[in-house]
Design an enzyme around this catalytic site. Structure first.
Site, mmCIF file in Angstrom:
data_model
loop_
_atom_site.group_PDB
_atom_site.id
_atom_site.type_symbol
_atom_site.label_atom_id
_atom_site.label_comp_id
_atom_site.label_asym_id
_atom_site.label_seq_id
_atom_site.Cartn_x
_atom_site.Cartn_y
_atom_site.Cartn_z
ATOM 1 N N GLU A 3 1.037 -1.101 -0.041
ATOM 2 C CA GLU A 3 0.007 -0.071 0.001
ATOM 3 C C GLU A 3 0.911 1.235 0.085
ATOM 4 O OE1 GLU A 3 -2.898 -0.317 3.021
ATOM 5 O OE2 GLU A 3 -2.855 -2.415 2.942
ATOM 6 N N LYS A 58 -0.759 3.384 -5.354
ATOM 7 C CA LYS A 58 0.047 2.367 -4.967
ATOM 8 C C LYS A 58 0.861 2.233 -6.178
ATOM 9 C CE LYS A 58 -3.845 0.271 -2.460
ATOM 10 N NZ LYS A 58 -4.936 -0.892 -2.399
#
Ligand code: ZN
Length: 299
Positions: A3, A58
């Site tokens: 992430e 991301k």
């Protein structure tokens, strides 16, 4: 899945490691990695210098001077590693980029093979170091992203969720609202803000949004400082694991005592994802509107 903090850590490793280096060659070992492009498009990279590496959500954006822009999404298990020249390729190595100076190579490894790479042709205006608003940011994958959660004010943050009735956990995962938050950090942020994950966004008041914005900043920044969370496969560009998993308050801690109140952490499913929370610290808020229900005794 890596992430925002993990991808940011990778970018901070890649940018100084790749900037101004000239690409000597590419070896595409798994062609389906490339979306909407072929190995021939990758050949346009040869001889080009890397202008800079940055993160968007991301995704990892590698810009080349006078050449294509590369956009990597690591998905579940993707890794970008700076390897010794001639380092062995294992069965999970999907792409190798070599450099004229032969100081190191860039390897993309991916066990599950969900990761993808875009190779975007140079825009008519050319690519500018670090801030190309052309090729990369206008492609569908990046154009659909919401703003960076660390770059918005509390009002802008709250405004992204305005008019939405869905549960807050699912909305935090929606990359078109804010970009970069996934399952781990959504749970950690909601715990930090003491908000129950099933709370409808429409019932979070002004004070709640400010708290959620502050928690988002606090958790993401702490995780970046700890170089991300290694739950399964994530490593940085040198192959080192992150440390933030040791600071997780709720994620993957089902049945373990809450670090704040000792209540066992609960796992439920929200928006199709495993969701961890403390039922005591993150209580469901009572409705603000009081309803007067009179219980009549049964005759
Ligand atoms: Zn608790």
């Amino acid at each position: 899945m890596p992430e925002l903090p993990e991808v940011e850590t990778i970018v901070r490793g890649l940018d100084p490691g790749l900037r101004e280096r000239a690409i000597a060659g590419t070896e595409l070992l798994f062609p389906p990695l490339l979306r909407r492009a072929s190995a021939r498009d990758l050949a346009a990279l040869v001889g080009k210098r890397i202008a800079g590496v940055r993160r968007r959500g991301k995704m990892i954006v590698i810009e080349c001077r006078g050449g294509p822009t590369l956009v990597f999404h690591l998905k579940m298990t993707g890794q970008l590693l700076l390897a010794e020249p001639g380092a062995p390729r294992d069965k999970h190595t999907r792409l190798v980029i070599t450099f004229a100076d032969a100081a190191s190579e860039l390897h993309f490894r991916d066990i599950r093979k969900f990761g993808f790479l875009l190779c975007l042709a140079q825009t008519p205006h050319g690519t500018r170091a670090g801030h190309d608003a052309g090729a990369a940011d206008t492609c569908a994958e990046l154009a659909s992203l919401g703003p960076e959660p660390l770059a918005v004010t509390s009002d802008e943050f709250a405004g992204r969720f305005a008019g939405k009735k869905a549960r807050i956990k699912g909305l935090l995962l929606d990359q078109t609202i804010v970009a970069g938050i996934g399952n781990i950090y959504a749970d950690e942020i909601l715990f930090d803000a003491r908000i129950q994950p099933e709370t409808p966004a429409s019932s979070i008041g002004r004070e709640g949004w400010v708290r959620l914005w502050k928690s988002t900043r606090r958790i993401l920044n702490k995780a970046i400082r700890a170089k991300g969370s290694t739950v399964r496969d994530y490593v940085d560009t040198s192959g080192r694991a992150g440390r933030f998993q040791f600071s997780h308050r709720v994620y993957d801690r089902e049945g373990e005592p809450c670090r704040a109140c000792r209540t066992p952490i609960k796992r439920i499913r929200v928006a199709g994802r495993s969701t961890y929370f403390c039922p005591s610290c993150q209580r469901k808020r009572r409705r603000v509107v009081s309803t007067h229900i009179t219980m009549l005794p049964k005759r």
